[in-house]
Design a protein around this motif. Structure first.
Motif, PDB file in Angstrom:
ATOM      1  N   ASN A  78     -64.793   7.440 -57.090  1.00 43.18           N
ATOM      2  CA  ASN A  78     -63.611   6.737 -57.594  1.00 43.18           C
ATOM      3  C   ASN A  78     -63.335   7.269 -58.992  1.00 43.18           C
ATOM      4  O   ASN A  78     -63.933   6.827 -59.976  1.00 43.18           O
ATOM      5  CB  ASN A  78     -63.872   5.233 -57.633  1.00 43.18           C
ATOM      6  N   ASP A  80     -60.871   6.808 -60.779  1.00 46.66           N
ATOM      7  CA  ASP A  80     -60.205   5.820 -61.628  1.00 46.66           C
ATOM      8  C   ASP A  80     -61.217   4.951 -62.366  1.00 46.66           C
ATOM      9  O   ASP A  80     -60.881   4.321 -63.376  1.00 46.66           O
ATOM     10  CB  ASP A  80     -59.300   4.902 -60.795  1.00 46.66           C
ATOM     11  N   ARG A  81     -62.469   4.944 -61.885  1.00 44.75           N
ATOM     12  CA  ARG A  81     -63.427   3.981 -62.429  1.00 44.75           C
ATOM     13  C   ARG A  81     -64.821   4.534 -62.687  1.00 44.75           C
ATOM     14  O   ARG A  81     -65.477   4.176 -63.659  1.00 44.75           O
ATOM     15  CB  ARG A  81     -63.545   2.799 -61.467  1.00 44.75           C
ATOM     16  N   ARG A 100     -55.107  12.603 -69.721  1.00 40.99           N
ATOM     17  CA  ARG A 100     -55.026  12.437 -68.276  1.00 40.99           C
ATOM     18  C   ARG A 100     -56.191  13.168 -67.614  1.00 40.99           C
ATOM     19  O   ARG A 100     -56.585  14.247 -68.047  1.00 40.99           O
ATOM     20  CB  ARG A 100     -53.700  12.997 -67.748  1.00 40.99           C
ATOM     21  N   GLN A 101     -56.719  12.559 -66.566  1.00 44.77           N
ATOM     22  CA  GLN A 101     -57.865  13.129 -65.869  1.00 44.77           C
ATOM     23  C   GLN A 101     -57.408  13.922 -64.653  1.00 44.77           C
ATOM     24  O   GLN A 101     -56.477  13.533 -63.953  1.00 44.77           O
ATOM     25  CB  GLN A 101     -58.817  12.012 -65.434  1.00 44.77           C
ATOM     26  N   SER A 103     -58.163  15.688 -60.822  1.00 46.33           N
ATOM     27  CA  SER A 103     -58.612  15.021 -59.593  1.00 46.33           C
ATOM     28  C   SER A 103     -59.693  15.767 -58.818  1.00 46.33           C
ATOM     29  O   SER A 103     -59.916  15.484 -57.648  1.00 46.33           O
ATOM     30  CB  SER A 103     -57.415  14.774 -58.669  1.00 46.33           C
ATOM     31  N   LYS A 179     -60.971   8.529 -54.731  1.00 47.96           N
ATOM     32  CA  LYS A 179     -59.926   7.588 -55.107  1.00 47.96           C
ATOM     33  C   LYS A 179     -59.386   8.049 -56.444  1.00 47.96           C
ATOM     34  O   LYS A 179     -60.146   8.203 -57.413  1.00 47.96           O
ATOM     35  CB  LYS A 179     -60.461   6.160 -55.211  1.00 47.96           C
ATOM     36  N   PHE A 180     -58.102   8.300 -56.500  1.00 46.58           N
ATOM     37  CA  PHE A 180     -57.477   8.842 -57.712  1.00 46.58           C
ATOM     38  C   PHE A 180     -56.075   8.260 -57.830  1.00 46.58           C
ATOM     39  O   PHE A 180     -55.296   8.307 -56.871  1.00 46.58           O
ATOM     40  CB  PHE A 180     -57.422  10.375 -57.625  1.00 46.58           C
ATOM     41  N   ASN A 181     -55.784   7.700 -58.987  1.00 49.09           N
ATOM     42  CA  ASN A 181     -54.497   7.010 -59.192  1.00 49.09           C
ATOM     43  C   ASN A 181     -54.254   5.969 -58.096  1.00 49.09           C
ATOM     44  O   ASN A 181     -53.151   5.862 -57.549  1.00 49.09           O
ATOM     45  CB  ASN A 181     -53.348   8.010 -59.248  1.00 49.09           C
ATOM     46  N   LYS A 182     -55.329   5.238 -57.760  1.00 48.04           N
ATOM     47  CA  LYS A 182     -55.300   4.116 -56.809  1.00 48.04           C
ATOM     48  C   LYS A 182     -55.077   4.544 -55.356  1.00 48.04           C
ATOM     49  O   LYS A 182     -54.882   3.704 -54.486  1.00 48.04           O
ATOM     50  CB  LYS A 182     -54.250   3.079 -57.220  1.00 48.04           C
TER      51      LYS A 182
END
Length: 253
Positions: A78, A80-81, A100-101, A103, A179-182
């Motif tokens: 994930n 995002d987290r 910004r990260q 993917s 999981k990236f950008n939800k």
């Protein structure tokens, strides 16, 4: 670090407007400055990036590794987290709102600058191969900074190893989900990993000495820490020079 300290660092290391910097960092190099004792480490880190970004201008970019090796075992990450697995400097940077990260499931980066799409649009199905983020970074002759950490932390060297096809590594394929950008999506990625029966470890002392001999290493004393800067084109040139003489030039028992 305040603006004056950053200016001195950039002047010594020849960092200038428009430069693209990949930074491997030790949080102690930032935390050592006590000019504002009420300022916590995250605020110091934000100040560091803010002042460094002013020196490299809007056209310059900063790339910070936020790697997640656990993807190889868990087959899921994930982005995002999940925490970065390469130190506090990296993880605190990942937590900052700015930047910004990318993917990539294993070798993602937090990026500050206007070339985010250039790096994000690299080939996400390879870690170090042609078209990878490391390949794109080389094509613009990016500069790698070791902020208080060892030269051996250089992940870019694996791009060189794959390009030269060293015999102690091989391509291993991994499948999973990120999981990236939800959003969740399936991914396949090729990773140039070291053979399990190969007992030597990465050791870049010989490369460092060779580059120093030709004055391709820049350094700066930052309080109790040392800062080193090298250009990717120089790394490639001298690493290949060493590998042609000795296939084990980049490793040691």
């Amino acid at each position: 670090m305040n603006r004056l300290e950053i200016k001195r660092l950039c002047k010594t290391l020849h960092i200038k407007a428009g430069d693209n910097l990949m930074i491997h960092g030790d949080i102690g190099a930032i935390h050592q400055f006590n000019y504002n004792k009420t300022q916590n480490i995250k605020k110091k880190l934000k100040t560091f990036y803010k002042n460094l970004k002013k020196e490299i201008s809007n056209n310059g970019n900063i790339l910070i590794p936020t790697f997640t090796y656990n993807f190889c075992k868990k087959k899921f990450v994930n982005l995002d987290r999940d925490n970065s697995e390469v130190g506090i400097f990296s993880e605190l940077t990942r937590q900052l709102k700015k930047g910004r990260q990318t993917s990539h499931p294993i070798f993602s980066f937090k990026i500050f600058g206007n070339k985010y799409k250039y790096f994000e649009n690299s080939d996400q199905n390879t870690c170090f191969g042609s078209g990878s983020l490391f390949d794109r970074f080389r094509k613009i002759n990016g500069k790698i900074v070791f902020l208080g950490c060892e030269f051996n932390r250089m992940t870019f060297i694996h791009f060189i190893e794959e390009a030269y096809k060293v015999n102690y590594r091989y391509i291993k394929k991994f499948e999973g989900k990120i999981k990236f950008n939800k959003k969740i999506k399936k991914v396949n990625v090729e990773y140039f990993v070291q053979k399990s029966n190969f007992k030597k470890k990465l050791n870049l002392d010989a490369l460092y000495d060779l580059m120093s001999k030709y004055k391709k290493i820049r350094s700066f004393e930052l309080g109790k820490y040392n800062v080193i800067l090298v250009k990717t084109n120089d790394i490639e040139k001298y690493a290949l020079k060493g590998l042609k003489k000795n296939i084990n030039f980049l490793v040691k028992k």
